[in-house]
Scaffold this active site. Structure first.
Site, mmCIF file in Angstrom:
data_model
loop_
_atom_site.group_PDB
_atom_site.id
_atom_site.type_symbol
_atom_site.label_atom_id
_atom_site.label_comp_id
_atom_site.label_asym_id
_atom_site.label_seq_id
_atom_site.Cartn_x
_atom_site.Cartn_y
_atom_site.Cartn_z
ATOM 1 N N GLY A 132 51.164 87.559 69.061
ATOM 2 C CA GLY A 132 52.875 87.925 69.120
ATOM 3 C C GLY A 132 53.038 89.287 68.243
ATOM 4 N N SER A 133 52.404 90.388 67.837
ATOM 5 C CA SER A 133 53.185 90.659 66.144
ATOM 6 C C SER A 133 54.107 91.669 67.357
ATOM 7 C CB SER A 133 51.555 91.578 66.475
ATOM 8 O OG SER A 133 51.095 92.471 67.592
ATOM 9 N N ASN A 134 53.309 92.039 68.821
ATOM 10 C CA ASN A 134 54.352 93.133 69.845
ATOM 11 C C ASN A 134 56.043 92.464 69.908
ATOM 12 O OD1 ASN A 134 53.180 95.740 70.221
ATOM 13 N ND2 ASN A 134 52.393 94.816 71.583
ATOM 14 N N ASP A 154 47.624 94.494 86.660
ATOM 15 C CA ASP A 154 47.778 96.425 86.096
ATOM 16 C C ASP A 154 47.684 97.178 87.343
ATOM 17 O OD1 ASP A 154 47.233 94.871 83.414
ATOM 18 O OD2 ASP A 154 45.583 94.943 83.588
ATOM 19 N N SER A 162 50.029 101.981 78.238
ATOM 20 C CA SER A 162 50.550 101.638 79.292
ATOM 21 C C SER A 162 51.787 100.740 79.751
ATOM 22 C CB SER A 162 49.807 101.600 80.458
ATOM 23 O OG SER A 162 48.480 102.737 80.373
ATOM 24 N N HIS A 197 49.789 97.318 78.668
ATOM 25 C CA HIS A 197 48.224 96.972 78.529
ATOM 26 C C HIS A 197 47.738 98.644 77.458
ATOM 27 C CE1 HIS A 197 44.382 96.642 80.640
ATOM 28 N NE2 HIS A 197 44.045 97.906 80.259
ATOM 29 N N ASN A 228 54.853 95.162 81.387
ATOM 30 C CA ASN A 228 53.820 94.475 81.062
ATOM 31 C C ASN A 228 53.860 96.000 80.038
ATOM 32 O OD1 ASN A 228 52.015 92.820 80.533
ATOM 33 N ND2 ASN A 228 50.258 94.237 81.170
#
Length: 200
Positions: free
Chosen positions: A20-22, A153, A144, A112, A110
């Site tokens: 969960g750092s993002n 993706d 991306s 990637h 999302n």
């Protein structure tokens, strides 16, 4: 008479499966802004660090299982009640259900950790991606950010950023470079996507 603009913040919901750092970075970014806020973090992993991170930052943290996501409308109903302007997948490893995508068209994105369409698809996430890139001796990689559709993706591209790979770079070095790109760009791309909604 001057029209008063709606001043409500845009609402973001994050889905994540792991550390969960993002997600934490996005939450903190928008806590300093008046454009949007993260109203909830959903995870399919009850032991995921992301739930603790969200809770510590005062954001609603919710866990669900396959039944709730795929075989009932439980998660969808929660999202409809929250009415998010954007649903952000930040390290979420399950395919996103069609019924939610249809209810929130062009509102699910999302990130990637590679330059799609290369190194995408089922099983290509996290260190799996970085190891494949390292083994193939690629000279660059990147991130991306794309809209989500029914396949892994494959949705319409929104943004890409690249970074060079040196011959001596390890898998961990590549992972670090990708992490830096994610931290720098992901919140800004989300903010830019929400600007038109803010100006409606």
């Amino acid at each position: 008479m001057q029209q008063v603009k709606n001043s409500r913040k845009n609402k973001i919901v994050i889905f994540a499966s792991g550390n969960g750092s993002n997600a934490e970075n996005i939450i903190k970014y928008f806590q300093q802004k008046d454009t949007a806020e993260v109203v909830a973090v959903f995870s399919n992993n009850r032991r995921a660090k992301v739930l603790e991170r969200a809770h510590n930052l005062g954001v609603k943290a919710l866990h669900f299982d396959r039944q709730a996501l795929y075989h009932s409308n439980e998660v969808q109903r929660l999202l409809i009640d929250m009415n998010p302007d954007l649903i952000v997948l930040a390290g979420f490893l399950w395919i996103f259900p069609t019924n939610i995508l249809q209810h929130f068209p062009n509102k699910v994105i999302n990130i990637h950790p590679a330059l799609l369409p290369n190194y995408g698809g089922k099983g290509m996430y996290g260190m799996n991606v970085h190891k494949a890139i390292h083994e193939n001796k690629e000279v660059e990689t990147g991130i991306s950010i794309h809209y989500v559709n029914e396949n892994y993706d494959e949705g319409k591209m929104i943004f890409q950023a690249t970074t060079a790979i040196k011959p001596e770079d390890s898998v961990e070095d590549i992972a670090h470079k990708i992490h830096e790109l994610e931290q720098e760009h992901f919140p800004k791309v989300i903010e830019n996507l929400l600007l038109p909604a803010k100006n409606d």
